[in-house]
Scaffold this motif. Sequence first.
Motif, PDB file in Angstrom:
ATOM      1  N   SER A 274      -0.211  -4.081  -1.763  1.00 24.32           N
ATOM      2  CA  SER A 274      -0.241  -5.064  -0.672  1.00 24.32           C
ATOM      3  C   SER A 274      -1.162  -6.250  -0.961  1.00 24.32           C
ATOM      4  CB  SER A 274      -0.638  -4.401   0.637  1.00 24.32           C
ATOM      5  OG  SER A 274      -1.938  -3.835   0.530  1.00 24.32           O
ATOM      6  N   ASP A 275      -2.156  -6.060  -1.813  1.00 26.17           N
ATOM      7  CA  ASP A 275      -3.100  -7.137  -2.112  1.00 26.17           C
ATOM      8  C   ASP A 275      -2.540  -8.174  -3.088  1.00 26.17           C
ATOM      9  OD1 ASP A 275      -3.150  -5.067  -4.035  1.00 26.17           O
ATOM     10  OD2 ASP A 275      -5.157  -5.645  -4.718  1.00 26.17           O
TER      11      ASP A 275
ATOM     12  N   ASN B 101      10.160  -3.022  -0.971  1.00 25.73           N
ATOM     13  CA  ASN B 101       9.518  -2.423   0.204  1.00 25.73           C
ATOM     14  C   ASN B 101       8.397  -1.470  -0.194  1.00 25.73           C
ATOM     15  OD1 ASN B 101      11.314  -3.834   1.838  1.00 25.73           O
ATOM     16  ND2 ASN B 101      12.774  -2.152   1.904  1.00 25.73           N
TER      17      ASN B 101
ATOM     18  N   HIS C 110       1.264  -8.124  -4.113  1.00 23.31           N
ATOM     19  CA  HIS C 110       2.731  -8.150  -4.198  1.00 23.31           C
ATOM     20  C   HIS C 110       3.347  -9.305  -3.415  1.00 23.31           C
ATOM     21  CE1 HIS C 110       6.650  -6.399  -5.001  1.00 23.31           C
ATOM     22  NE2 HIS C 110       6.964  -6.680  -3.748  1.00 23.31           N
ATOM     23  N   ASP C 111       4.243 -10.033  -4.099  1.00 20.70           N
ATOM     24  CA  ASP C 111       4.976 -11.124  -3.455  1.00 20.70           C
ATOM     25  C   ASP C 111       6.448 -11.094  -3.868  1.00 20.70           C
ATOM     26  OD1 ASP C 111       5.250 -13.391  -1.828  1.00 20.70           O
ATOM     27  OD2 ASP C 111       4.946 -14.749  -3.516  1.00 20.70           O
TER      28      ASP C 111
ATOM     29  N   TYR D 273       6.671  -1.413  -3.112  1.00 18.11           N
ATOM     30  CA  TYR D 273       5.566  -2.110  -3.770  1.00 18.11           C
ATOM     31  C   TYR D 273       4.817  -3.036  -2.808  1.00 18.11           C
ATOM     32  CZ  TYR D 273       6.497  -0.375  -8.475  1.00 18.11           C
ATOM     33  OH  TYR D 273       6.627   0.429  -9.589  1.00 18.11           O
ATOM     34  N   SER D 274       5.483  -3.483  -1.739  1.00 12.19           N
ATOM     35  CA  SER D 274       4.790  -4.275  -0.710  1.00 12.19           C
ATOM     36  C   SER D 274       3.662  -3.469  -0.082  1.00 12.19           C
ATOM     37  CB  SER D 274       5.770  -4.723   0.383  1.00 12.19           C
ATOM     38  OG  SER D 274       6.663  -5.676  -0.119  1.00 12.19           O
ATOM     39  N   LYS D 275       3.880  -2.172   0.051  1.00  9.60           N
ATOM     40  CA  LYS D 275       2.850  -1.287   0.601  1.00  9.60           C
ATOM     41  C   LYS D 275       1.871  -0.854  -0.491  1.00  9.60           C
ATOM     42  CE  LYS D 275       5.955   0.363   4.141  1.00  9.60           C
ATOM     43  NZ  LYS D 275       7.059   1.246   4.358  1.00  9.60           N
ATOM     44  N   ARG D 276       2.403  -0.440  -1.635  1.00 13.72           N
ATOM     45  CA  ARG D 276       1.570   0.101  -2.710  1.00 13.72           C
ATOM     46  C   ARG D 276       0.612  -0.945  -3.288  1.00 13.72           C
ATOM     47  NH1 ARG D 276       3.884   2.954  -8.257  1.00 13.72           N
ATOM     48  NH2 ARG D 276       1.837   3.439  -9.144  1.00 13.72           N
TER      49      ARG D 276
END
Length: 160
Positions: free
Chosen positions: A73-74, A66, A76-77, A68-71
Amino acid sequence: MELVVLRYNISSDSTNGMLLEKSWIGYDFLCYTLEDEERDVKVKGETMIPYGRYEIKLRKEGGFHNKYSKRFSDIHDGMLHITNVPNFEYILIHCGNTDEHTMGCLLVGDSQENNGLITGGFIGKSTQAYKRVYKRILEAINLGEQVFIEYKHTNDFFDK
């Protein structure tokens, strides 16, 4: 894809290493690594990953995912999850600078200070290294390749 964590400096508080990728000409240096110290009996979040070979998969749940999805975002999968480690759960590759940040996981960075007798190791430029290594591993996974990481000590690496 075959990766190797080559450990070369184990202290009472942390472990220095290098992350290498096996290539057709030998091994390519990717970045430095930092882990917790070696222990005979595992202590949660305070013990380096056992020597061995493990598969890396994507983990798409949990607090790190969660965050790293924000940190990131370009790119992260999912978190780089080192799977099937005996007596360990949720071992990830992530950013951080000291053994206090490892939580039993593998930290990556582009600079490193050696372990001392009094202080633990330090790894710098972690975000920079993480983004570069993450993209490389994610690309392999997305191409359908299995990705493995093997933990070795320099004594075992150069003797063979």
